[in-house]
Write a protein that holds these residues in place. Structure first.
Motif, short mmCIF file in Angstrom:
data_model
loop_
_atom_site.label_atom_id
_atom_site.label_comp_id
_atom_site.label_asym_id
_atom_site.label_seq_id
_atom_site.Cartn_x
_atom_site.Cartn_y
_atom_site.Cartn_z
N GLY A 173 42.64 10.96 -4.08
CA GLY A 173 42.41 9.15 -4.38
C GLY A 173 41.83 8.89 -2.83
O GLY A 173 41.83 9.58 -2.09
N CYS A 174 41.57 7.67 -2.71
CA CYS A 174 40.95 7.21 -1.80
C CYS A 174 41.81 5.69 -1.40
O CYS A 174 42.07 5.07 -2.31
CB CYS A 174 39.51 6.70 -1.56
N LEU A 227 40.49 2.75 -0.41
CA LEU A 227 39.01 2.09 -0.43
C LEU A 227 38.97 0.92 0.38
O LEU A 227 39.85 -0.14 0.16
CB LEU A 227 38.78 1.91 -1.97
N HIS A 234 46.32 2.70 -4.96
CA HIS A 234 45.02 3.03 -4.48
C HIS A 234 44.55 3.83 -5.61
O HIS A 234 45.15 4.54 -6.51
CB HIS A 234 45.02 4.04 -3.38
N PRO A 235 43.14 3.75 -5.75
CA PRO A 235 42.61 4.43 -6.74
C PRO A 235 42.63 5.85 -6.65
O PRO A 235 42.49 6.51 -5.51
CB PRO A 235 40.94 3.98 -6.86
N LYS A 236 42.97 6.59 -7.69
CA LYS A 236 43.10 8.18 -7.73
C LYS A 236 43.35 8.81 -9.01
O LYS A 236 43.35 7.78 -10.01
CB LYS A 236 44.70 8.32 -7.01
N VAL A 277 37.34 6.82 -7.60
CA VAL A 277 37.15 5.54 -7.00
C VAL A 277 36.19 4.95 -7.92
O VAL A 277 36.20 4.01 -8.25
CB VAL A 277 36.63 5.75 -5.62
N GLU A 278 35.00 5.78 -8.21
CA GLU A 278 33.85 4.79 -8.87
C GLU A 278 34.42 4.39 -10.74
O GLU A 278 34.16 3.60 -10.80
CB GLU A 278 32.58 6.01 -8.90
N THR A 314 37.04 1.72 -9.91
CA THR A 314 36.66 0.43 -9.37
C THR A 314 35.17 0.06 -9.59
O THR A 314 35.02 -1.27 -9.48
CB THR A 314 37.09 0.62 -7.94
N ALA A 337 31.34 5.15 -2.56
CA ALA A 337 32.06 4.89 -1.41
C ALA A 337 31.63 5.88 -0.47
O ALA A 337 31.18 7.23 -0.89
CB ALA A 337 33.51 4.94 -1.68
N TYR A 383 44.55 12.22 -0.06
CA TYR A 383 43.89 11.02 0.00
C TYR A 383 42.84 11.14 1.28
O TYR A 383 43.01 11.80 2.37
CB TYR A 383 44.78 9.87 0.59
N ALA A 432 33.58 1.34 0.86
CA ALA A 432 33.03 0.67 -0.25
C ALA A 432 31.54 0.32 0.11
O ALA A 432 31.27 -0.08 1.09
CB ALA A 432 33.64 -0.38 -1.04
#
Length: 144
Positions: free
Chosen positions: A16-17, A19, A44-46, A63-64, A67, A71, A93, A98
């Protein structure tokens, strides 16, 4: 139960990131958090990696997917290790800025928030996720 550091091939691999972006109003850094209704948490997005998928590519894909934002990856951040449903899980991570995109609610994520680093730390459900905000501040944002 064994220590999550004692992983073998049965570990769930995820990525994940943290972001972030510059606020469109004041230029200050903002961090994107996702709300997962299944767990009613903020994180966090993961997500889990696909078989044979490169971890960074998987992190950017997640992430895409979660969210709606593309990125640019930055510095690698810590890897977290914990148990999920009784199985060891490892999440790698990266910091990621973004670029383009817009959020659309989906099955996994029903809301996103862009928050100041302090507000993001307070909103995150898991303490282990809060340290990633601190890392982002030290490794990326204080250098920009």
């Amino acid at each position: 139960m064994t220590d999550p550091g004692d992983y073998n091939d049965s570990v769930i691999q995820a990525a994940g990131c943290v972001l972030w972006r510059r606020s469109p109003t004041d230029g200050e850094p903002e961090i994107c958090l996702v709300h997962r209704p299944k767990y009613d948490d903020w994180s966090h997005p993961k997500g889990k990696l696909k078989r044979g998928e490169d971890a960074l590519a998987g992190a950017l894909r997640e992430v895409e997917e979660e969210t709606g934002y593309r990125a640019v990856p930055g510095a690698p951040l810590s890897t977290t290790k914990y148990y999920a449903n009784g199985r060891p899980k490892q999440v790698r991570y990266w910091a990621a800025e973004a670029t383009t995109g817009a959020f659309t609610p989906n099955d996994e994520v029903d809301r996103v928030l862009w928050l100041s680093p302090a507000a993001a730390r307070n909103r995150l459900t898991q303490p282990k996720d809060r340290t990633l905000v601190d890392e982002l501040l030290v490794r990326v944002l204080e250098q920009t």
